[in-house]
Motif scaffolding. Structure first.
Motif, PDB file in Angstrom:
ATOM      1  N   ARG A 159      57.060 -45.839  12.084  1.00 33.24           N
ATOM      2  CA  ARG A 159      56.017 -45.042  11.472  1.00 33.24           C
ATOM      3  C   ARG A 159      56.228 -43.805  11.589  1.00 33.24           C
ATOM      4  NH1 ARG A 159      51.620 -48.350  12.597  1.00 33.24           N
ATOM      5  NH2 ARG A 159      50.301 -46.782  11.746  1.00 33.24           N
ATOM      6  N   THR A 160      55.537 -43.055  10.715  1.00 28.70           N
ATOM      7  CA  THR A 160      55.640 -41.536  10.676  1.00 28.70           C
ATOM      8  C   THR A 160      54.942 -41.023  11.955  1.00 28.70           C
ATOM      9  OG1 THR A 160      55.835 -40.992   8.361  1.00 28.70           O
ATOM     10  CG2 THR A 160      54.755 -39.196   9.752  1.00 28.70           C
ATOM     11  N   LEU A 161      55.386 -40.338  12.934  1.00 31.10           N
ATOM     12  CA  LEU A 161      54.858 -39.992  14.321  1.00 31.10           C
ATOM     13  C   LEU A 161      54.340 -38.597  14.179  1.00 31.10           C
ATOM     14  CD1 LEU A 161      57.659 -41.399  16.726  1.00 31.10           C
ATOM     15  CD2 LEU A 161      55.353 -42.574  15.835  1.00 31.10           C
ATOM     16  N   ARG A 162      53.179 -38.384  14.555  1.00 32.29           N
ATOM     17  CA  ARG A 162      52.576 -37.004  14.253  1.00 32.29           C
ATOM     18  C   ARG A 162      53.220 -35.804  14.753  1.00 32.29           C
ATOM     19  NH1 ARG A 162      47.176 -36.999  16.471  1.00 32.29           N
ATOM     20  NH2 ARG A 162      46.684 -38.558  15.287  1.00 32.29           N
ATOM     21  N   GLU A 163      53.175 -35.933  16.130  1.00 23.71           N
ATOM     22  CA  GLU A 163      53.934 -34.717  16.669  1.00 23.71           C
ATOM     23  C   GLU A 163      55.222 -34.288  16.343  1.00 23.71           C
ATOM     24  OE1 GLU A 163      54.114 -34.737  21.255  1.00 23.71           O
ATOM     25  OE2 GLU A 163      52.123 -35.121  21.108  1.00 23.71           O
ATOM     26  N   GLU A 164      56.069 -35.489  16.279  1.00 27.25           N
ATOM     27  CA  GLU A 164      57.598 -35.327  16.117  1.00 27.25           C
ATOM     28  C   GLU A 164      57.350 -34.613  14.492  1.00 27.25           C
ATOM     29  OE1 GLU A 164      56.570 -37.808  17.438  1.00 27.25           O
ATOM     30  OE2 GLU A 164      57.821 -38.505  18.990  1.00 27.25           O
ATOM     31  N   SER A 165      56.927 -35.363  13.625  1.00 26.37           N
ATOM     32  CA  SER A 165      56.864 -34.838  12.214  1.00 26.37           C
ATOM     33  C   SER A 165      56.213 -33.415  12.201  1.00 26.37           C
ATOM     34  CB  SER A 165      55.943 -35.729  11.201  1.00 26.37           C
ATOM     35  OG  SER A 165      56.388 -37.088  11.569  1.00 26.37           O
TER      36      SER A 165
ATOM     37  N   GLU B 249      42.222 -34.466  10.236  1.00 22.90           N
ATOM     38  CA  GLU B 249      41.835 -33.383  11.156  1.00 22.90           C
ATOM     39  C   GLU B 249      43.064 -33.236  12.456  1.00 22.90           C
ATOM     40  OE1 GLU B 249      40.196 -30.802  11.092  1.00 22.90           O
ATOM     41  OE2 GLU B 249      39.317 -31.492   9.171  1.00 22.90           O
ATOM     42  N   PRO B 250      43.452 -34.405  12.745  1.00 16.71           N
ATOM     43  CA  PRO B 250      44.555 -34.161  13.889  1.00 16.71           C
ATOM     44  C   PRO B 250      45.891 -33.342  13.191  1.00 16.71           C
ATOM     45  CG  PRO B 250      43.524 -36.259  13.851  1.00 16.71           C
ATOM     46  CD  PRO B 250      43.062 -35.555  12.681  1.00 16.71           C
ATOM     47  N   TRP B 251      46.185 -33.759  11.843  1.00 10.88           N
ATOM     48  CA  TRP B 251      47.163 -33.161  11.146  1.00 10.88           C
ATOM     49  C   TRP B 251      47.115 -31.744  11.111  1.00 10.88           C
ATOM     50  CZ3 TRP B 251      52.029 -35.538  10.565  1.00 10.88           C
ATOM     51  CH2 TRP B 251      51.924 -37.085  10.922  1.00 10.88           C
ATOM     52  N   LEU B 252      45.813 -31.470  10.632  1.00 14.94           N
ATOM     53  CA  LEU B 252      45.638 -30.252  10.243  1.00 14.94           C
ATOM     54  C   LEU B 252      45.768 -29.239  11.562  1.00 14.94           C
ATOM     55  CD1 LEU B 252      42.525 -30.384   7.633  1.00 14.94           C
ATOM     56  CD2 LEU B 252      45.056 -29.884   7.204  1.00 14.94           C
ATOM     57  N   ASP B 253      45.051 -29.744  12.600  1.00 13.46           N
ATOM     58  CA  ASP B 253      44.943 -29.001  13.742  1.00 13.46           C
ATOM     59  C   ASP B 253      46.575 -28.741  14.279  1.00 13.46           C
ATOM     60  OD1 ASP B 253      42.237 -29.203  13.575  1.00 13.46           O
ATOM     61  OD2 ASP B 253      42.202 -30.692  15.278  1.00 13.46           O
TER      62      ASP B 253
ATOM     63  N   ARG C 127      48.338 -26.073  12.209  1.00 14.91           N
ATOM     64  CA  ARG C 127      47.828 -25.031  12.603  1.00 14.91           C
ATOM     65  C   ARG C 127      48.377 -24.263  13.894  1.00 14.91           C
ATOM     66  NH1 ARG C 127      41.952 -26.770  10.258  1.00 14.91           N
ATOM     67  NH2 ARG C 127      42.311 -26.588   7.883  1.00 14.91           N
ATOM     68  N   ALA C 128      48.225 -24.972  14.930  1.00 16.16           N
ATOM     69  CA  ALA C 128      48.781 -24.715  16.083  1.00 16.16           C
ATOM     70  C   ALA C 128      50.388 -24.524  16.033  1.00 16.16           C
ATOM     71  CB  ALA C 128      48.445 -25.981  17.210  1.00 16.16           C
ATOM     72  N   ALA C 129      51.414 -25.087  15.162  1.00 14.87           N
ATOM     73  CA  ALA C 129      52.543 -25.151  15.092  1.00 14.87           C
ATOM     74  C   ALA C 129      53.185 -23.750  14.180  1.00 14.87           C
ATOM     75  CB  ALA C 129      53.228 -26.340  14.705  1.00 14.87           C
ATOM     76  N   LEU C 130      52.021 -23.439  13.206  1.00 13.94           N
ATOM     77  CA  LEU C 130      52.252 -22.503  12.589  1.00 13.94           C
ATOM     78  C   LEU C 130      51.175 -21.361  12.314  1.00 13.94           C
ATOM     79  CD1 LEU C 130      53.858 -24.587   9.576  1.00 13.94           C
ATOM     80  CD2 LEU C 130      54.895 -22.679  10.763  1.00 13.94           C
TER      81      LEU C 130
END
Ligand code: NAP
Ligand code: GLV
Length: 306
Positions: free
Chosen positions: A273-279, A13-17, A20-23
């Protein structure tokens, strides 16, 4: 625009959110068998069935730097494969590798053992010039690691496929210079992609060429290292120790001898680690660029495998 998402490593969910916010205006949905055809995909370790169905993708974005898992799959020729390009990983990798090198160089394990035993100990300082560090792989992560090691005045060697010139770094390239690179190094850091050429490269023959008292830091992939060869060289005393973050089988099985070996430090694939915000920011801006027909960094060369 439709984007499909495959990720099994944590909460989706946090990735999808975030995507969706970025695009805004894109349809961003998790992939399930039979899902509608998408324009782009964002994935980590999808099954072959994913590409068997999604044959029209313009590009697939890998949620990590290493694409070895993807390269084992049959991906349509017209789908571009794009790896994460730093996205906050290089600074993590520099921290991790410098920590491991310094921990070994300064004998901090031994000091900590003495301290736990209530012993105020003295050890003769080691000579930095006796600790040349060899970094295999001078790409996005290797370059940052080399620069960080140089800040601590370690002599640094680097080995890559094609020749590279970096200030203050002794560069080696290609298989013909591998032996010289290894012989010039005491600490070996593996930061190469896992490809047919680099599979099993940390083997008995190659590790034997390191200077006596050598130390191995593998932060790339478990498939680079021949586990039994490392243990044999540690037990013979040619190598003094190893810090390992990646393994042939992950999680590392509880019966694996690496866990209990006194000269091996194990960490659970956590060095960068893969960082969510940066990625999310990086992948979203690349999707936007690609949709406008612009080139992006980090496109994988299928023939070379990274
Ligand atoms: P990169 O930018 O693609 O750099 C790869 C480097 O390896 C390049 O310098 C390349 O040489 C060199 N290389 C490739 N094949 C070679 C060969 N056969 N012989 C000699 N050198 C070779 O990759 P990166 O972003 O730095 O990442 C490196 C790897 O780190 C990833 O593939 C991944 O497996 C691993 N990784 C691990 C973690 C973790 O948490 N443990 C996190 C991220 C990444 P050229 O410069 O000549 O092309
Ligand atoms: C992690 O191992 C990555 O390849 O990003």
């Amino acid at each position: 625009m439709k984007i499909t998402f495959y990720w099994t490593d944590g909460r989706t969910e946090p990735w999808l959110d975030g995507f969706r916010a970025a695009l805004p205006g894109t349809e961003f949905t998790p992939w399930v068998p039979g899902a509608p055809a998408a324009d782009y995909a964002v994935v980590w370790s999808p099954p072959q069935a994913f590409f068997d169905e999604q044959t029209q993708l313009k590009a697939v974005f890998n949620m990590g730097a290493g694409v070895d898992a993807l390269m084992k799959l049959n991906i349509p020729a017209l789908t571009q494969v794009v790896r994460l390009d730093d996205a906050g990983m290089s600074v993590q990798m520099a921290e991790y590798v410098c920590h491991a090198v310094i921990r070994h160089f300064r004998e901090l394990d031994a000091y900590e053992a003495d301290t736990r035993a209530g012993k105020w100990s003295y050890r003769k300082p080691r000579v930095r010039t006796d600790f040349p560090v060899g970094v295999m792989g001078l790409g996005v992560l290797g370059t940052r690691v080399v620069q960080a090691l140089k800040r601590f005045d370690f002599p640094v060697n680097a080995w890559s496929r094609s020749p590279k010139a970096l200030d203050g770094v002794r560069g080696f390239a290609g298989t013909e210079q591998l032996d010289d690179f290894l012989a010039a190094s005491k600490v070996l850091v593996c930061l190469m992609p896992l490809t047919p050429e680099t599979q099993d490269i940390l083997n008995h023959r190659n590790l034997s060429l390191l200077q006596p008292g050598g130390y191995v830091i593998n932060v790339a992939r478990g498939g680079h290292l021949v586990d039994d060869d490392l243990i044999a060289l540690l037990d013979s005393g040619h190598l003094a120790g190893a810090t390992l973050d990646v393994f042939r089988q992950e999680p590392l099985p509880s019966a694996h001898p690496f866990w209990q070996h006194p000269n091996i430090t194990v960490t659970p694939h956590t060095s960068a680690r893969t960082l969510r915000e940066e990625s999310i920011a990086q992948i979203a801006s690349k999707i936007t660029a690609m949709a406008q027909g612009l080139p992006v960094a980090g496109v994988v060369g299928r023939a070379r495998g990274y």
